[in-house]
Design a protein around this motif. Structure first.
Motif, PDB file in Angstrom:
ATOM      1  N   GLU A   1      -3.852 -10.625  -7.934  1.00 41.20           N
ATOM      2  CA  GLU A   1      -4.958 -11.015  -8.521  1.00 41.20           C
ATOM      3  C   GLU A   1      -5.746 -10.114  -9.451  1.00 41.20           C
ATOM      4  N   ALA A   2      -5.989  -8.939  -8.850  1.00 39.01           N
ATOM      5  CA  ALA A   2      -6.434  -7.708  -9.619  1.00 39.01           C
ATOM      6  C   ALA A   2      -5.602  -7.398 -11.001  1.00 39.01           C
ATOM      7  N   ARG A   3      -4.166  -7.297 -11.050  1.00 42.49           N
ATOM      8  CA  ARG A   3      -3.650  -7.163 -12.273  1.00 42.49           C
ATOM      9  C   ARG A   3      -3.711  -8.258 -13.298  1.00 42.49           C
ATOM     10  N   ALA A   4      -3.736  -9.823 -12.579  1.00 43.67           N
ATOM     11  CA  ALA A   4      -4.092 -10.835 -13.392  1.00 43.67           C
ATOM     12  C   ALA A   4      -5.178 -10.887 -14.141  1.00 43.67           C
ATOM     13  N   HIS A   5      -6.230 -10.048 -13.603  1.00 46.03           N
ATOM     14  CA  HIS A   5      -7.738 -10.057 -14.141  1.00 46.03           C
ATOM     15  C   HIS A   5      -7.701  -8.734 -15.225  1.00 46.03           C
ATOM     16  N   GLY A   6      -6.524  -7.845 -15.256  1.00 51.36           N
ATOM     17  CA  GLY A   6      -6.633  -6.870 -16.186  1.00 51.36           C
ATOM     18  C   GLY A   6      -6.834  -5.355 -15.375  1.00 51.36           C
ATOM     19  N   HIS A   7      -6.989  -5.243 -14.186  1.00 57.92           N
ATOM     20  CA  HIS A   7      -7.447  -4.336 -13.549  1.00 57.92           C
ATOM     21  C   HIS A   7      -5.970  -3.519 -13.233  1.00 57.92           C
ATOM     22  N   GLU A   8      -6.105  -2.037 -13.419  1.00 58.83           N
ATOM     23  CA  GLU A   8      -4.704  -1.259 -12.892  1.00 58.83           C
ATOM     24  C   GLU A   8      -5.178  -0.915 -11.354  1.00 58.83           C
ATOM     25  N   VAL A   9      -4.212  -0.734 -10.657  1.00 51.70           N
ATOM     26  CA  VAL A   9      -4.442  -0.700  -9.191  1.00 51.70           C
ATOM     27  C   VAL A   9      -3.839   0.673  -8.583  1.00 51.70           C
ATOM     28  N   LEU A  10      -4.656   1.407  -7.530  1.00 55.50           N
ATOM     29  CA  LEU A  10      -4.255   2.319  -6.862  1.00 55.50           C
ATOM     30  C   LEU A  10      -4.110   2.009  -5.402  1.00 55.50           C
ATOM     31  N   LEU A  11      -3.366   2.557  -4.785  1.00 53.44           N
ATOM     32  CA  LEU A  11      -3.160   2.260  -3.280  1.00 53.44           C
ATOM     33  C   LEU A  11      -3.610   3.526  -2.469  1.00 53.44           C
ATOM     34  N   GLU A  12      -4.478   3.268  -1.462  1.00 49.90           N
ATOM     35  CA  GLU A  12      -5.085   4.145  -0.574  1.00 49.90           C
ATOM     36  C   GLU A  12      -4.058   4.575   0.510  1.00 49.90           C
ATOM     37  N   THR A  13      -4.137   6.125   0.185  1.00 49.55           N
ATOM     38  CA  THR A  13      -3.365   6.791   1.437  1.00 49.55           C
ATOM     39  C   THR A  13      -4.157   7.431   2.642  1.00 49.55           C
ATOM     40  N   PRO A  14      -3.983   6.949   3.853  1.00 48.08           N
ATOM     41  CA  PRO A  14      -5.046   7.599   4.845  1.00 48.08           C
ATOM     42  C   PRO A  14      -4.492   8.828   5.070  1.00 48.08           C
ATOM     43  N   MET A  15      -5.233   9.864   5.054  1.00 51.99           N
ATOM     44  CA  MET A  15      -5.157  11.266   5.334  1.00 51.99           C
ATOM     45  C   MET A  15      -5.976  11.968   6.542  1.00 51.99           C
ATOM     46  N   GLU A  16      -5.806  12.904   7.246  1.00 54.12           N
ATOM     47  CA  GLU A  16      -6.422  13.443   8.284  1.00 54.12           C
ATOM     48  C   GLU A  16      -7.774  14.005   7.720  1.00 54.12           C
ATOM     49  N   PRO A  17      -8.850  13.796   8.341  1.00 54.50           N
ATOM     50  CA  PRO A  17     -10.231  14.304   7.874  1.00 54.50           C
ATOM     51  C   PRO A  17     -10.619  15.377   8.851  1.00 54.50           C
ATOM     52  N   MET A  18     -11.588  16.152   8.775  1.00 54.77           N
ATOM     53  CA  MET A  18     -11.823  17.243   9.519  1.00 54.77           C
ATOM     54  C   MET A  18     -12.255  17.045  10.839  1.00 54.77           C
ATOM     55  N   ASP A  19     -13.044  15.762  10.916  1.00 58.66           N
ATOM     56  CA  ASP A  19     -13.285  15.398  12.149  1.00 58.66           C
ATOM     57  C   ASP A  19     -12.340  14.432  13.055  1.00 58.66           C
ATOM     58  N   TYR A  20     -11.107  14.445  12.611  1.00 56.43           N
ATOM     59  CA  TYR A  20     -10.096  13.541  13.471  1.00 56.43           C
ATOM     60  C   TYR A  20     -10.064  14.088  14.716  1.00 56.43           C
ATOM     61  N   PRO A  21      -9.930  13.352  15.806  1.00 53.36           N
ATOM     62  CA  PRO A  21      -9.338  11.861  16.019  1.00 53.36           C
ATOM     63  C   PRO A  21     -10.882  11.130  15.973  1.00 53.36           C
ATOM     64  N   ASP A  22     -11.981  11.377  15.983  1.00 55.09           N
ATOM     65  CA  ASP A  22     -13.267  11.067  15.980  1.00 55.09           C
ATOM     66  C   ASP A  22     -13.361   9.945  14.890  1.00 55.09           C
ATOM     67  N   ASN A  23     -12.774  10.357  13.690  1.00 51.24           N
ATOM     68  CA  ASN A  23     -12.795   9.691  12.810  1.00 51.24           C
ATOM     69  C   ASN A  23     -11.314   9.330  12.136  1.00 51.24           C
TER      70      ASN A  23
END
Length: 368
Positions: A197-219
């Protein structure tokens, strides 16, 4: 609730009477149970009876691949006399696309080509994976939004967190101009349908990659989080799961990741695998000091909705414009909060009047 009138019973005086009373009691118990069943399931119809049963408790121990493939149906499933058995083998590599896609997206003026594009993907263990085509064309080039500069300073904006909230996702797709880049969470249900749907409306798309934050595993960004101390094979394995969730994206962006992006070895494994598949990497500013190498890269210079107020967002957007005027281009990032979507839609509608050009994030990505 309808009530059932019970017959008045008198004390039995003979064995026959006792047996009759027992039969009557059994019948009454059956009627009461039937009434309770009707109350729980609803009125009976001419069709076969059915029960809607949540699947989440049963998917915890499902074989690898089935939890992801069944995600769109995990809320409920019609249980019939058929028996569904989860084999040790997940669905075929391409099944995820068909399963996750909803109603076919209706293209509007300026729609981007439908994904997947031939030559830019290959089957993987859990679904299609992006590849560089035989003639050297990359998914970055194939799926990005075309852009022609008019000579004005360029401003780009990535709005993320999409796919998790249907209302916010649809609002972003339909109300923001197509030059705004949209990024989607890999855990979203119906992910391929949203990207279509996003591409059908002309938007280019990125895919989010989960990465370890400093406060892992609380976050905790989820089970497929790329860990800073993960070995290169572990990083690549989790990354390939993320990549196989859908197709049609030209690059990746980080979801959290302050600790992961601070690890040179972890980032190198990620960048090598990402670049090897012909993708780009656009971060929210967390990776501004990273060496880009041959990977198409861009970093946001500010997050526009760190403070969730209209005035704070207005100030960040004004600062983004000022940065573009000074340096020729500027990239911002934001989340799909209702106030963010409303402010960005209004701001972007008049950006040309202020001597700027709205550009997709891919137009600011460079190889250094």
């Amino acid at each position: 609730m309808a009530s059932i009138a019970l017959p008045r019973l008198t004390a039995p005086k003979t064995g026959l009477a006792k047996r009759q009373l027992g039969l009557a009691g059994a019948g009454l118990l059956f009627l009461a149970a039937l009434a309770g069943l009707v109350f729980l399931l609803g009125p009976m119809t001419s069709g076969p009876p059915h029960v809607r049963e949540p699947l989440y408790p049963y998917l915890r121990h499902a074989p690898v691949g089935w939890r992801e493939a069944l995600a769109p149906a995990a809320g409920s499933l019609t249980v019939t006399e058929d028996i569904v058995r989860l084999s040790e083998r997940p669905l075929s590599a391409a099944a995820g696309i068909t399963w996750n896609s909803g109603a076919s997206a209706k293209p509007v003026a300026g729609a981007l080509p439908a994904a997947p594009i031939a030559g830019l993907y290959a089957p993987g263990p859990g679904g299609p994976l992006p590849i560089i085509s035989a003639d050297g064309r990359t998914p970055f080039d194939g799926y990005k939004r075309p852009f022609v500069s008019n000579g004005r300073p360029k401003v780009a904006l990535v709005i993320g967190g999409l796919g998790l909230n249907a209302r916010a996702t649809r609002q972003a797709i339909e109300t923001l101009p197509p030059e705004i880049t949209l990024s989607f969470a890999p855990y979203a249900e119906g992910l391929q349908g949203w990207i279509d749907e996003a591409r059908a409306h002309g938007h280019e798309v990125l895919l989010e990659t989960p990465m370890e934050p400093m406060d892992y595993p609380d976050n905790d960004p989820g089970p497929y989080t790329l860990m800073a101390d993960g070995s290169p094979p572990e990083v690549v394995k989790k990354l390939e799961w993320v990549l196989s969730r859908a197709t049609g994206y030209y690059g990746l962006t980080n979801y959290l990741g302050s600790r992961f992006l601070a690890s040179p070895a972890a980032y190198q494994a990620f960048a090598s695998a990402t670049g090897g598949r012909g993708l780009g990497f656009i971060d929210d500013g967390s990776g501004a000091r990273l060496n880009t190498g041959s990977l198409p890269r861009a970093s946001a210079e500010r997050v526009i909705d760190d403070q969730l107020s209209q005035s704070a967002i207005d100030q960040q957007l004004a600062a983004l414009e000022s940065g573009a005027m000074q340096r020729g281009q500027a990239l911002g990032a934001g989340f799909a909060y209702p106030v963010t979507l409303e402010k960005v839609a209004k701001w972007s509608a008049s950006i040309g009047e202020r001597g700027l050009q709205l550009a997709p994030a891919s137009a600011l990505a460079v190889r250094r």
